[in-house]
Design a protein around this motif. Sequence first.
Motif, PDB file in Angstrom:
ATOM      1  N   GLY A 169     -54.860 -25.395  41.993  1.00 18.03           N
ATOM      2  CA  GLY A 169     -54.548 -24.514  40.879  1.00 18.03           C
ATOM      3  C   GLY A 169     -55.775 -23.856  40.274  1.00 18.03           C
ATOM      4  N   LYS A 170     -56.931 -24.450  40.452  1.00 20.98           N
ATOM      5  CA  LYS A 170     -58.165 -23.900  39.901  1.00 20.98           C
ATOM      6  C   LYS A 170     -58.770 -22.805  40.785  1.00 20.98           C
ATOM      7  CE  LYS A 170     -59.429 -28.184  37.576  1.00 20.98           C
ATOM      8  NZ  LYS A 170     -60.405 -29.285  37.534  1.00 20.98           N
ATOM      9  N   HIS A 171     -58.272 -22.646  41.991  1.00 24.99           N
ATOM     10  CA  HIS A 171     -58.843 -21.691  42.943  1.00 24.99           C
ATOM     11  C   HIS A 171     -57.826 -20.605  43.289  1.00 24.99           C
ATOM     12  CE1 HIS A 171     -62.354 -24.213  43.476  1.00 24.99           C
ATOM     13  NE2 HIS A 171     -61.526 -25.249  43.530  1.00 24.99           N
ATOM     14  N   LYS A 172     -57.329 -19.931  42.269  1.00 24.56           N
ATOM     15  CA  LYS A 172     -56.315 -18.900  42.486  1.00 24.56           C
ATOM     16  C   LYS A 172     -56.902 -17.737  43.278  1.00 24.56           C
ATOM     17  CE  LYS A 172     -53.813 -20.266  38.505  1.00 24.56           C
ATOM     18  NZ  LYS A 172     -52.993 -19.993  37.414  1.00 24.56           N
ATOM     19  N   GLY A 173     -56.074 -17.191  44.156  1.00 24.14           N
ATOM     20  CA  GLY A 173     -56.496 -16.065  44.979  1.00 24.14           C
ATOM     21  C   GLY A 173     -57.050 -16.466  46.332  1.00 24.14           C
ATOM     22  N   THR A 174     -57.259 -17.754  46.551  1.00 19.65           N
ATOM     23  CA  THR A 174     -57.795 -18.230  47.831  1.00 19.65           C
ATOM     24  C   THR A 174     -56.713 -18.152  48.907  1.00 19.65           C
ATOM     25  OG1 THR A 174     -59.230 -19.757  46.657  1.00 19.65           O
ATOM     26  CG2 THR A 174     -58.884 -20.179  48.994  1.00 19.65           C
ATOM     27  N   VAL A 175     -57.061 -17.619  50.054  1.00 19.90           N
ATOM     28  CA  VAL A 175     -56.124 -17.532  51.174  1.00 19.90           C
ATOM     29  C   VAL A 175     -56.253 -18.811  51.995  1.00 19.90           C
ATOM     30  CG1 VAL A 175     -55.500 -16.260  53.254  1.00 19.90           C
ATOM     31  CG2 VAL A 175     -56.261 -15.025  51.227  1.00 19.90           C
ATOM     32  N   LEU A 176     -55.172 -19.575  52.101  1.00 21.18           N
ATOM     33  CA  LEU A 176     -55.180 -20.824  52.865  1.00 21.18           C
ATOM     34  C   LEU A 176     -54.850 -20.582  54.330  1.00 21.18           C
ATOM     35  CD1 LEU A 176     -53.324 -23.217  50.406  1.00 21.18           C
ATOM     36  CD2 LEU A 176     -55.775 -22.991  50.764  1.00 21.18           C
ATOM     37  N   VAL A 177     -53.873 -19.705  54.583  1.00 24.82           N
ATOM     38  CA  VAL A 177     -53.446 -19.411  55.949  1.00 24.82           C
ATOM     39  C   VAL A 177     -53.325 -17.902  56.095  1.00 24.82           C
ATOM     40  CG1 VAL A 177     -51.598 -19.683  57.652  1.00 24.82           C
ATOM     41  CG2 VAL A 177     -52.157 -21.574  56.138  1.00 24.82           C
ATOM     42  N   ASP A 178     -53.895 -17.367  57.152  1.00 27.94           N
ATOM     43  CA  ASP A 178     -53.745 -15.957  57.499  1.00 27.94           C
ATOM     44  C   ASP A 178     -53.582 -15.899  59.007  1.00 27.94           C
ATOM     45  OD1 ASP A 178     -53.688 -13.250  57.685  1.00 27.94           O
ATOM     46  OD2 ASP A 178     -55.669 -12.905  56.830  1.00 27.94           O
TER      47      ASP A 178
END
Length: 96
Positions: free
Chosen positions: A74-83
């Motif tokens: 929740g603290k790392h909003k905007g991070t792409v985990l899977v693309d």
Amino acid sequence: MMKIKIKTSNKIAFSLPVPYTILKAASSILASKKFRNQMHKWANQDLENKPVPAAILDTILNKQLMNELIRELGKHKGTVLVDARLHDGTEVIVKL
């Protein structure tokens, strides 16, 4: 909120928002003793020589660890985990 976007090769696209409360509820189910026992049975049903020790599943499916992981996500909003983009044109994007 985690956002899952899927676009198929037929140009059909949809987005699925997943709130962190649902992730916490799912982690509670995964960390339950009944679920861990079932996972242990499934992991060992085909292995005759070297069974998977229950301590490994207890470590991985720890409720406190899962809640801490969700809190940090929740603290790392905007991070792409899977693309992921497949050869047939299907795209899957999981973003915080």
